[in-house]
Each structure stands twice: as structure tokens, then as C-alpha cells.
Design a protein around this motif. Structure first.
Motif, PDB file in Angstrom:
ATOM      1  N   GLU A 271       0.847  -1.194   0.000  1.00 21.27           N
ATOM      2  CA  GLU A 271       0.000   0.000   0.000  1.00 21.27           C
ATOM      3  C   GLU A 271       0.877   1.236   0.000  1.00 21.27           C
ATOM      4  O   GLU A 271       1.993   1.212   0.535  1.00 21.27           O
ATOM      5  CB  GLU A 271      -0.907   0.041   1.239  1.00 21.27           C
ATOM      6  CG  GLU A 271      -1.935  -1.058   1.316  1.00 21.27           C
ATOM      7  CD  GLU A 271      -2.752  -1.021   2.603  1.00 21.27           C
ATOM      8  OE1 GLU A 271      -3.488  -1.978   2.858  1.00 21.27           O
ATOM      9  OE2 GLU A 271      -2.634  -0.039   3.366  1.00 21.27           O
ATOM     10  N   ILE A 272       0.343   2.321  -0.575  1.00 21.64           N
ATOM     11  CA  ILE A 272       1.027   3.614  -0.567  1.00 21.64           C
ATOM     12  C   ILE A 272       0.076   4.651   0.011  1.00 21.64           C
ATOM     13  O   ILE A 272      -1.071   4.781  -0.436  1.00 21.64           O
ATOM     14  CB  ILE A 272       1.468   4.022  -1.982  1.00 21.64           C
ATOM     15  CG1 ILE A 272       2.523   3.043  -2.511  1.00 21.64           C
ATOM     16  CG2 ILE A 272       2.014   5.455  -1.999  1.00 21.64           C
ATOM     17  CD1 ILE A 272       2.940   3.285  -3.948  1.00 21.64           C
ATOM     18  N   HIS A 273       0.550   5.393   1.008  1.00 24.58           N
ATOM     19  CA  HIS A 273      -0.270   6.411   1.663  1.00 24.58           C
ATOM     20  C   HIS A 273       0.463   7.744   1.636  1.00 24.58           C
ATOM     21  O   HIS A 273       1.614   7.834   2.092  1.00 24.58           O
ATOM     22  CB  HIS A 273      -0.545   6.023   3.116  1.00 24.58           C
ATOM     23  CG  HIS A 273      -1.311   4.749   3.271  1.00 24.58           C
ATOM     24  ND1 HIS A 273      -2.689   4.719   3.394  1.00 24.58           N
ATOM     25  CD2 HIS A 273      -0.897   3.455   3.300  1.00 24.58           C
ATOM     26  CE1 HIS A 273      -3.084   3.463   3.499  1.00 24.58           C
ATOM     27  NE2 HIS A 273      -2.019   2.678   3.450  1.00 24.58           N
ATOM     28  N   VAL A 274      -0.200   8.773   1.114  1.00 24.51           N
ATOM     29  CA  VAL A 274       0.326  10.132   1.151  1.00 24.51           C
ATOM     30  C   VAL A 274      -0.483  10.909   2.186  1.00 24.51           C
ATOM     31  O   VAL A 274      -1.689  11.099   2.023  1.00 24.51           O
ATOM     32  CB  VAL A 274       0.257  10.814  -0.225  1.00 24.51           C
ATOM     33  CG1 VAL A 274       0.712  12.271  -0.106  1.00 24.51           C
ATOM     34  CG2 VAL A 274       1.121  10.071  -1.244  1.00 24.51           C
ATOM     35  N   VAL A 275       0.178  11.337   3.250  1.00 27.33           N
ATOM     36  CA  VAL A 275      -0.474  12.101   4.314  1.00 27.33           C
ATOM     37  C   VAL A 275      -0.365  13.573   3.957  1.00 27.33           C
ATOM     38  O   VAL A 275       0.687  14.191   4.092  1.00 27.33           O
ATOM     39  CB  VAL A 275       0.200  11.816   5.673  1.00 27.33           C
ATOM     40  CG1 VAL A 275      -0.447  12.647   6.772  1.00 27.33           C
ATOM     41  CG2 VAL A 275       0.144  10.330   6.000  1.00 27.33           C
ATOM     42  N   ASP A 276      -1.469  14.127   3.454  1.00 22.83           N
ATOM     43  CA  ASP A 276      -1.498  15.515   2.976  1.00 22.83           C
ATOM     44  C   ASP A 276      -2.340  16.346   3.950  1.00 22.83           C
ATOM     45  O   ASP A 276      -3.562  16.222   3.995  1.00 22.83           O
ATOM     46  CB  ASP A 276      -2.100  15.564   1.572  1.00 22.83           C
ATOM     47  CG  ASP A 276      -2.067  16.957   0.948  1.00 22.83           C
ATOM     48  OD1 ASP A 276      -1.873  17.950   1.679  1.00 22.83           O
ATOM     49  OD2 ASP A 276      -2.234  17.057  -0.283  1.00 22.83           O
ATOM     50  N   ALA A 277      -1.674  17.188   4.726  1.00 28.11           N
ATOM     51  CA  ALA A 277      -2.358  17.964   5.767  1.00 28.11           C
ATOM     52  C   ALA A 277      -3.319  18.997   5.207  1.00 28.11           C
ATOM     53  O   ALA A 277      -4.156  19.531   5.937  1.00 28.11           O
ATOM     54  CB  ALA A 277      -1.325  18.653   6.660  1.00 28.11           C
TER      55      ALA A 277
END
Length: 206
Positions: free
Chosen positions: A125-131
Motif C-alpha cells: 500500500e502507498i499512503h500520502v499524508v497531505d495535511a
């Protein structure tokens, strides 16, 4: 043996310095034109290569108008030129456990770098944490992955370069971690979990 690795992107899989001048050029021009912040451009650039923009903006007190222009640029920014991983990243590719990429940053920009590096298939899985679009944090993403896949903190290992981001999240969740300091930002850090090459990761996988 660990079952899952949570791996950061910037300065953990590739060196930010390799693309910074090129990728950040429009942003640098914006900041350079600021009467207030232009004289501190060198300090700002140095921090930009290590920390999310939200922290840079807060640390240097960006004026609201400049912040708005920067965010407008950053949310649309992409990078499509060829990129290369750190040479020792190949060691992580050979490990038998499931790998999860968890990175902080602007969604389009982070995904464009992932594609330029050609690493999508390395991860379950790939997760981009974009605030700017979500209240998720790396800590909440780690906890979610562990819960969904029936893992435990003891089954998992966080690998990253930032003691105040993914490493702090790992500590708060009771997950083992490795501080990957390839660019030698923390030479004096007294931490047995600090490594500078993935050849040294073996002892942390058990």
C-alpha cells in the motif's frame, strides 16, 4: 521476524537534495521576492529539504499572502523527470516482509515522485499524508494498517529519517523503528537504532 515495514519516502528512499533546486525553483523564486523572508532564503531552503512545508511556514512566520501563493503552487506541483533511489534501497527491495510506503506532503507532488522513482510495485500500500486535504497523520495511518491487516506493534518496523515525524509516531505506538540517517543530519544522536546504510538493518528485523 517482522511482518511489516512502514517506510518513509523523502531522504529515506531517495535524497531530496538531488531534485530540490529543480523541483522547488518556482517556490524559491516566490520566497526570494519577499522583503521579510528573502534574506533568510538559505535557512528556509535547508529546512524545506527536511521538513513538511507546513512546519517551514510556521517556523519562519510566512506572511498570509505569501503562504497562500505558496500553497496554490505546491498543491498543483508535480515532478516528472527521472529520479534515482539511494543505492542501498535495493536491500529493502529484497526483504521478504510486506512494505507500506507512508509519506507526508502534497498529494500530487508526492505521487509524481513515486512514479518517477518507479517504486509503486515495491509496496503493498502507498499512503500520502497531505495535511491540506485530510486530518490523518502518519501515526493514524500506521495504526490503521496494523488494525486492518491483523498485525501488532511487535510485528512492525518504521523506517524513516525524521525523529519528530514518523519516528515519534512509532515511539508513541510502541512500534520498533530505524532512524535512517544517510545524509548525516544527526551524527551526534545517541540512538542505537540510527543507521546510515541499509546493510545494517538486519538486526532490527527480528
Amino acid at each position: 521476524m517482522k511482518k511489516a515495514l512502514f517506510i518513509d519516502l523523502d531522504n529515506t528512499i531517495y535524497p531530496v537534495s538531488a531534485i530540490h533546486r529543480d523541483s522547488a525553483a518556482p517556490l524559491i523564486r516566490l520566497i526570494a521576492g519577499s522583503v521579510l523572508l528573502g534574506p533568510r532564503l538559505g535557512e528556509i531552503e535547508a529546512m524545506m529539504q527536511r521538513k513538511p512545508f507546513q512546519l517551514v511556514e510556521k517556523a519562519f512566520g510566512f506572511p498570509e499572502e505569501l503562504s497562500n501563493k505558496c500553497y496554490a503552487l505546491l498543491t498543483s506541483m508535480t515532478y516528472d523527470k527521472p529520479m534515482a533511489t539511494f543505492e542501498d534501497y535495493s536491500i529493502l527491495r529484497e526483504l521478504p516482509m510486506d512494505c507500506y510506503l507512508v509519506t507526508s506532503g502534497f498529494h500530487r507532488f508526492q505521487w509524481s515522485k513515486i512514479r518517477s522513482l518507479g517504486i509503486e510495485r515495491d509496496f503493498r500500500e502507498i499512503h500520502v499524508v497531505d495535511a491540506t486535504t485530510s486530518r490523518l497523520t502518519k501515526k493514524s495511518v500506521f495504526a490503521d494498517i496494523i488494525g486492518r491487516h491483523g498485525l501488532s506493534a511487535q510485528d512492525s518496523l518504521v523506517i524513516g529519517d525524521d525523529p519528530e515525524n514518523e519516528i515519534r509516531a512509532a515511539k508513541e505506538l510502541g512500534i520498533d523503528y530505524v532512524l535512517y540517517d544517510r545524509i548525516t543530519m544527526f551524527p551526534d544522536l545517541d540512538d542505537r537504532r540510527r543507521i546510515t546504510h541499509y546493510a545494517d538493518i538486519g538486526s532490527f528485523l527480528h
